[in-house]
Design a protein around this motif. Structure first.
Motif, PDB file in Angstrom:
ATOM      1  N   PRO A  58       0.840  -1.217   0.000  1.00  5.30           N
ATOM      2  CA  PRO A  58       0.000   0.000   0.000  1.00  5.30           C
ATOM      3  C   PRO A  58       0.872   1.264   0.000  1.00  5.30           C
ATOM      4  CG  PRO A  58      -0.803  -1.572   1.621  1.00  5.30           C
ATOM      5  CD  PRO A  58       0.514  -2.102   1.125  1.00  5.30           C
ATOM      6  N   GLN A  59       0.519   2.179  -0.852  1.00  4.29           N
ATOM      7  CA  GLN A  59       1.274   3.425  -1.008  1.00  4.29           C
ATOM      8  C   GLN A  59       1.447   4.130   0.350  1.00  4.29           C
ATOM      9  OE1 GLN A  59      -0.439   5.951  -4.030  1.00  4.29           O
ATOM     10  NE2 GLN A  59       1.618   6.576  -4.651  1.00  4.29           N
ATOM     11  N   GLY A  60       2.691   4.502   0.637  1.00  2.00           N
ATOM     12  CA  GLY A  60       2.962   5.286   1.838  1.00  2.00           C
ATOM     13  C   GLY A  60       2.981   4.504   3.144  1.00  2.00           C
ATOM     14  N   CYS A  61       2.907   3.182   3.078  1.00  2.00           N
ATOM     15  CA  CYS A  61       2.875   2.391   4.320  1.00  2.00           C
ATOM     16  C   CYS A  61       4.274   2.265   4.924  1.00  2.00           C
ATOM     17  CB  CYS A  61       2.300   1.001   4.055  1.00  2.00           C
ATOM     18  SG  CYS A  61       3.395  -0.052   3.071  1.00  2.00           S
ATOM     19  N   THR A  62       4.329   1.864   6.177  1.00  2.00           N
ATOM     20  CA  THR A  62       5.601   1.490   6.801  1.00  2.00           C
ATOM     21  C   THR A  62       5.811   0.008   6.532  1.00  2.00           C
ATOM     22  OG1 THR A  62       5.277   3.118   8.551  1.00  2.00           O
ATOM     23  CG2 THR A  62       6.844   1.349   8.999  1.00  2.00           C
ATOM     24  N   VAL A  63       6.937  -0.326   5.889  1.00  3.06           N
ATOM     25  CA  VAL A  63       7.174  -1.728   5.510  1.00  3.06           C
ATOM     26  C   VAL A  63       7.892  -2.459   6.644  1.00  3.06           C
ATOM     27  CG1 VAL A  63       8.308  -3.246   3.844  1.00  3.06           C
ATOM     28  CG2 VAL A  63       7.266  -1.099   3.079  1.00  3.06           C
TER      29      VAL A  63
END
Lengths: 422, 422
Positions: free
Chosen positions: B119-124
């Motif tokens: 998901p765009q902008g998530c913390t991986v």
């Protein structure tokens, strides 16, 4: 029929206990052909349980609860469920008498007595391994509610002996599954070999990875259990054929069961000498009822002097090459075979961690199998970087069992080096 | 903050796999002070997962999903969650590079590549034990969504190393728990001894029964972990004092850890001779890292001739009294102690079932401990009618460990008979 499972217990909700009940109940519901959409866990809280119950009945025809039937104040399932269904709790005479006998000579107070209070007109499920009975009844809307106790040792026999027969009156179809178990092949490689067989809708085939093995589950749905079984059969046979001799059994409990049964059949004896596995191989073998016919002796030789004293591993090898080398594994397998007068001897030595030993890395484990003619070796290295002790020990014991399985069935070993004559 | 856990996977729903992930996640969420109301499991079905997610966000501020992040077509969690939150999936460069390295020399197709889409902008959250990364992000409504993989060996390290630090930014309080572990006393008797201590709201004390032991969990909630710990301390001390020497440890992993650590401390050696437990005692001891300092030798003497040959159990006893009698247990304990040159020897013989043996009932098990001066005996009978083999073996090994614990700490044994001088 749609079915739903609600587990009740704050200890489950906070993760203090792993919920195995749901899995046990789900397997039986699936086998009866019910369609499980959803399972959930709520704490020991009457209001939230009531809400959950209401939601469950909105989606499903059959609701099974586990837990919250005990004698203490936080056991609220029975009261909450009965109230939600508009049933009174009344004393069940048979249960009252059972409990009075059970508690004979011990304190028998109101809280014990509460366990005999059950929803009016329900079918009572006797608890053969504890005090709290379970029960089942139909609500005014024709929904089915079944309540089972939480402790697995009480739940499992009650489920199988009382709840399943009760629920079977609503079964209008059946699911049958067959599991093809394999050792020595990964889930990914297995899936590649059978990818075309995994496309069907009924029967289906799916791969599952366990700790150190994998299995393929073939499942079919039909009107009767027999028809579902017949649907599974040809697909299961195809899967087995594709996976070849990695398959150690179909619908078998474990590698050790297969090995013990085959040793019994062939009238052969096994003896084991374990270092890093510390008795795990012996423990897994003797866990199988009837193992005493094929297993008389196992040694756990943790220290070098014990390896020399009990198994005759030459001191020179231990001094020059150390305890973790193929020669030591061979001498252990041969030594224990001779000492026990057995047909097969298995020797396991290696580094299970957490620290390296003798300069050898964690995960380097040697497994030798002596059959009186040859001694065979399997070497474990690497293991994808996994270094947890329990996993490595388990994997080593499984490899030993698989080596013996392959000798017993006349199959070629994998990653195996034949060594000197014994 | 209210939190909810959703497990995704048809294998969980059908009970083919027991769900341990939920418990692992729940423990961490509780420790962060989040209020867990509810956990649930849904199958690999996008529509039902979307519905469940919507319900969860209606009740809770934080939702954690487990499972469904893998490369195959039935792994739908990421797509479904991203769609529900109105986020696009975009390629995460760091993950893509990691995967390319991971798969170097092996096939790397679109399905592998899909695992780098997040998901765009998530913390991986990096996956240190597998391929599928996890992630966390905040929705437009300020709800927190965290996704974790299903296999426990991938989930656990990711949860502890990445997800907990991420979630801790929302923790506004903390829970601390301390567990007082006891062996030899039932949950009911323990609850009676501490019933007045179980009335408080903060800290709380509650009893839990495990297979063959019980523990009391003292839990407190406060602003910081340290304050919560300080709140627990006096209550935990009171509980421990009431339960007396049944308590084998506080916040310890197991009876075997306590025994191995104390043997190390005292510089004492142990040797074991097992019949019906088949190596389970040795296996439990050697499962503890560092056991090699205190354990050099264990024998599994299943057959009578082996008991005589390896341990010197007199043939006359075996002929007249059989393998399951106090005299055989004594001779096993004394024999293995001498043979190993150890400080303590333990001998276990008995009937683990499923069939009676030598006319003795299933569950009749004798455990002897020899310390060079005396030999002590504990006798197991009955066990509340439980006859399952694995339980009886486990209970016998636990009794042996508890006997040794009591000798090591100078405590009186329970149900113990001192026997002849050695």
């Amino acid at each position: 029929m749609k079915a739903e499972i609600i587990s009740v217990g704050t200890e489950l909700l906070l993760g203090q206990v792993i919920n195995s009940d749901t899995a046990y109940v789900a397997r039986e519901l699936a086998a009866l052909g019910f369609d499980i959409r959803y399972t959930c866990t709520v704490g020991d809280n009457s209001r939230r349980l009531a809400e959950t119950l209401q939601n469950a009945f909105a989606h499903s025809d059959i609701v099974v609860t586990t837990g919250g039937l005990g004698p203490t104040d936080d056991d609220l399932t029975k009261q909450t469920c009965a109230a939600a269904a508009g049933r009174k709790l009344v004393c069940h005479e048979g249960t009252k008498q059972r409990l009075e006998t059970y508690f004979k000579g011990r304190e028998f107070g109101q809280s014990q007595m509460n366990q005999a209070m059950l929803p009016q007109g329900c079918t009572v499920f006797q608890n053969d391994h504890g005090t709290a009975p379970g029960c089942g009844f139909t609500t005014e809307d024709g929904k089915v509610l079944v309540m089972l106790p939480g402790p697995p040792r009480e739940l499992l026999p009650m489920l199988q002996n009382y709840a399943v027969p009760y629920l079977s009156q609503w079964a209008d179809g059946a699911i049958s599954s067959t599991n093809i178990h394999a050792f020595g092949i990964g889930e990914g490689s297995a899936a590649e070999k059978i990818s075309d067989l995994m496309q069907g809708a009924n029967p289906t085939a799916a791969t599952y990875a366990l700790e150190d093995e994998m299995y393929v589950r073939v499942t079919a749905k039909a009107k009767t259990k027999e028809e579902a079984q017949a649907l599974c059969k040809p697909l299961a046979a195809q899967v087995q054929q594709r996976l070849g001799d990695f398959v150690y059994g179909t619908d078998v409990a474990s590698l050790e069961v297969v090995v013990v049964r085959e040793l019994q059949k062939q009238g052969k004896m096994l003896a084991t000498a374990e270092s890093c596995t510390g008795g795990m191989l012996a423990e897994r073998i003797t866990d199988i009822a009837g193992a005493s016919q094929v297993f008389h002796m196992g040694l756990v030789t943790y220290a070098n002097e014990i390896k020399n004293m009990l198994l005759g591993v030459p001191q020179e090898i231990l001094n020059t090459k150390g305890a973790v080398c193929p020669e030591t594994a061979f001498a252990m397998a041969q030594g224990v075979r001779q000492k026990a007068g057995a047909d097969f001897g298995i020797g396991i030595t290696g580094v299970a961690g957490p620290k390296t030993s003798e300069g050898k890395p964690v995960g380097y484990i040697l497994i030798a199998l002596a059959d009186g003619e040859h001694t065979y070796l399997r070497t474990m290295t690497g293991q994808g970087g996994r270094k947890d002790r329990d996993y490595l020990r388990h994997l080593a014991a499984s490899n030993a069992l698989d080596m013996l399985r392959r000798r017993l069935f006349g199959l070629p070993d994998i990653e195996c080096t034949a060594f000197e004559k014994h």
